[in-house]
Motif scaffolding. Structure first.
Motif, short mmCIF file in Angstrom:
data_model
loop_
_atom_site.label_atom_id
_atom_site.label_comp_id
_atom_site.label_asym_id
_atom_site.label_seq_id
_atom_site.Cartn_x
_atom_site.Cartn_y
_atom_site.Cartn_z
N LEU A 7 0.82 -1.21 0.00
CA LEU A 7 0.00 0.00 0.00
C LEU A 7 0.86 1.26 0.00
O LEU A 7 0.37 2.34 0.33
CB LEU A 7 -0.93 0.00 1.22
N ARG A 8 2.12 1.13 -0.39
CA ARG A 8 2.99 2.31 -0.40
C ARG A 8 2.53 3.34 -1.43
O ARG A 8 2.56 4.55 -1.19
CB ARG A 8 4.43 1.90 -0.71
N SER A 9 2.14 2.87 -2.61
CA SER A 9 1.77 3.79 -3.69
C SER A 9 1.03 3.01 -4.77
O SER A 9 1.12 1.77 -4.83
CB SER A 9 3.03 4.43 -4.29
N ASP A 10 0.31 3.72 -5.62
CA ASP A 10 -0.30 3.09 -6.79
C ASP A 10 0.67 3.00 -7.96
O ASP A 10 0.29 2.60 -9.07
CB ASP A 10 -1.59 3.82 -7.21
N THR A 11 1.93 3.32 -7.72
CA THR A 11 2.97 3.15 -8.75
C THR A 11 3.53 1.73 -8.77
O THR A 11 4.34 1.41 -9.65
CB THR A 11 4.14 4.12 -8.52
N SER A 310 3.81 3.66 4.21
CA SER A 310 4.93 4.58 4.38
C SER A 310 4.52 5.78 5.22
O SER A 310 3.34 6.13 5.30
CB SER A 310 5.46 5.06 3.02
N THR A 311 5.50 6.42 5.83
CA THR A 311 5.27 7.68 6.52
C THR A 311 5.40 8.83 5.53
O THR A 311 6.16 8.75 4.56
CB THR A 311 6.28 7.89 7.66
N THR A 312 4.66 9.90 5.79
CA THR A 312 4.81 11.12 4.98
C THR A 312 5.19 12.30 5.86
O THR A 312 5.21 13.44 5.40
CB THR A 312 3.52 11.44 4.22
N PRO A 314 6.54 13.10 10.41
CA PRO A 314 6.86 12.50 11.71
C PRO A 314 5.69 11.78 12.36
O PRO A 314 5.90 10.82 13.11
CB PRO A 314 7.30 13.71 12.54
N ARG A 315 4.46 12.23 12.06
CA ARG A 315 3.29 11.62 12.70
C ARG A 315 2.22 11.21 11.69
O ARG A 315 1.08 10.98 12.05
CB ARG A 315 2.68 12.59 13.72
N THR A 316 2.60 11.11 10.42
CA THR A 316 1.61 10.83 9.38
C THR A 316 1.98 9.58 8.59
O THR A 316 3.14 9.39 8.23
CB THR A 316 1.49 12.02 8.41
N VAL A 317 0.97 8.73 8.33
CA VAL A 317 1.17 7.50 7.56
C VAL A 317 0.23 7.53 6.36
O VAL A 317 -0.90 8.03 6.44
CB VAL A 317 0.88 6.26 8.44
N ARG A 318 0.71 7.01 5.23
CA ARG A 318 -0.09 6.97 4.00
C ARG A 318 -0.27 5.54 3.53
O ARG A 318 0.66 4.74 3.55
CB ARG A 318 0.60 7.78 2.90
N MET A 319 -1.51 5.24 3.13
CA MET A 319 -1.83 4.00 2.43
C MET A 319 -2.51 4.36 1.12
O MET A 319 -3.35 5.26 1.08
CB MET A 319 -2.76 3.11 3.26
N VAL A 320 -2.15 3.66 0.04
CA VAL A 320 -2.71 3.94 -1.28
C VAL A 320 -3.24 2.64 -1.88
O VAL A 320 -2.50 1.66 -2.00
CB VAL A 320 -1.66 4.56 -2.22
N THR A 321 -4.51 2.64 -2.26
CA THR A 321 -5.10 1.46 -2.89
C THR A 321 -4.93 1.53 -4.40
O THR A 321 -4.78 2.62 -4.97
CB THR A 321 -6.59 1.35 -2.52
N HIS A 322 -4.98 0.37 -5.05
CA HIS A 322 -4.68 0.33 -6.48
C HIS A 322 -5.14 -0.99 -7.10
O HIS A 322 -5.74 -1.84 -6.43
CB HIS A 322 -3.18 0.55 -6.71
N LEU A 323 -4.81 -1.13 -8.36
CA LEU A 323 -5.24 -2.26 -9.19
C LEU A 323 -4.86 -3.62 -8.62
O LEU A 323 -5.61 -4.60 -8.78
CB LEU A 323 -4.60 -2.09 -10.58
N ASP A 324 -3.73 -3.70 -7.94
CA ASP A 324 -3.25 -4.99 -7.44
C ASP A 324 -3.71 -5.30 -6.01
O ASP A 324 -3.25 -6.27 -5.42
CB ASP A 324 -1.71 -5.03 -7.49
#
Length: 346
Positions: A7-11, A310-312, A314-324
């Motif tokens: 879930l790091r990125s849709d890349t 991944s973090t974006t 000091p206190r923020t986390v990112r999840m990215v949904t995608h085709l896979d």
């Protein structure tokens, strides 16, 4: 070892079987000589979709953005964008390096700017000031958690730019996510923007590539700049075919990714280690870690369970949904989230 749910990125997507078949069947030639018909087909297709005159296929969205900025500015000009903008934060200082332009930063809510924010930052004609020449919007806004511009928000910015004599460029890295979320039509975009960068390798699932759209005059200039940037293609039709397949088969399914992101966000709001979750509009989930917990530690613990994000900050986390990412993977991720018990650090 648990199965990795990335879930790091849709890349990070891999070509589907249908996309691979289309790539292998592509008719190719040397694109620097203008002989790759599949590249021409992709450029013409996207230009038509957005009601623009022409397109230029490039290796990356950073390249299409930087080429556009160089097309629309002169040295000692100034680019106006939000302080979260990808062109400012994540393109290696390319505006200064390639275009020798300065940047005027705005602070829009979730990275969404308005004429009210832009107009006071347009410089008057004065020997002391750089020339304000270009406004850049980003749709969706990456650092804004996938926030979308609606056409009703873009139109007055276009009007202001026309009145003040500024160009308007769109970093459309996830523009199709925005179109699916808002219900707006791509064909209406061409009347508002001088340049549009469309990424094919994020939510659409192509392995590589972005297309810069603009007038014939702009794209003629962009072709030479692409060459100077080292971005001339040879038999690029194999990659262009993946982009064509993505446009034909992977646009409407983006709503699935948006649903998955909302489902993840709902689970995260239940956890004591999550202070807040940014409202989800598309496929990006940004959440703030509660006081006493460590974002890097939470990302590490999730990775140990097979969920990679991944973090974006000091206190923020990112999840990215995608085709896979399948529904089953979303269910597994939620189960892991609900049973994760990070230690608080007072």
């Amino acid at each position: 070892m648990p199965i990795k749910i990335d879930l790091r990125s849709d890349t990070v997507t891999k070509p589907t079987a249908g996309m691979l078949a289309a790539m292998m069947a592509a008719k190719v030639g040397d694109d620097v000589y203008g002989e790759d018909e599949t590249v021409h087909q992709l450029e013409t297709k996207l230009a038509g979709m957005f009601n623009m005159e022409a397109g230029l296929f490039c290796p990356s969205g950073t390249m299409t953005n930087q080429i556009a900025i160089k097309c629309f500015t002169q040295p000692m000009d100034e680019v106006i964008c939000d302080q979260t903008a990808h062109v400012y934060r994540y393109e290696a200082g390319g505006i200064a390096y390639h275009s020798m332009a300065s940047v005027r930063l705005l602070h829009g809510p979730r990275g969404i700017v308005s004429p009210e924010l832009i107009e006071p930052e347009i410089n008057e004609d004065n020997i002391h000031y750089p020339n304000s020449s270009l406004v850049v919007l980003e749709n969706t806004v990456n650092k804004g958690g996938g926030a979308c511009y609606h056409l009703s928000q873009i139109e007055p910015i276009h009007t202001l730019c026309n009145i003040k004599g500024l160009k308007l460029h769109l970093d459309g890295a996830r523009v199709f996510n925005a179109l699916v979320a808002t219900g707006n039509s791509a064909k209406h975009y061409g009347q508002y923007f001088d340049g549009i960068s469309v990424c094919l390798s994020k939510g659409l699932g192509a392995p590589v590539g972005s297309v810069l759209l603009g007038s014939k005059e702009t794209i003629k200039k962009a072709i030479k700049l692409r060459k100077a940037f080292g971005g001339g293609w040879r038999q690029a039709g194999f990659l262009a075919a993946a982009g064509i397949y993505a446009l034909d088969h992977h646009v409407q399914r983006l709503s699935i990714d948006h649903d998955h992101a909302r489902t993840l966000a709902a689970a995260l709001t239940q956890m004591n280690y999550v202070a807040s979750v940014m409202p989800v509009e598309t496929n990006i989930v940004l959440f703030e870690i509660a006081a006493g917990f460590n974002a890097e530690n939470i990302v590490h613990l999730l990775a140990e369970k097979g969920v990679v994000c991944s973090t974006t900050g000091p206190r923020t986390v990112r999840m990215v949904t995608h085709l896979d990412i399948s529904p089953e993977m979303i269910d597994q991720t939620i189960e892991i989230i609900l049973h994760l018990h990070p230690s608080a650090h007072k």
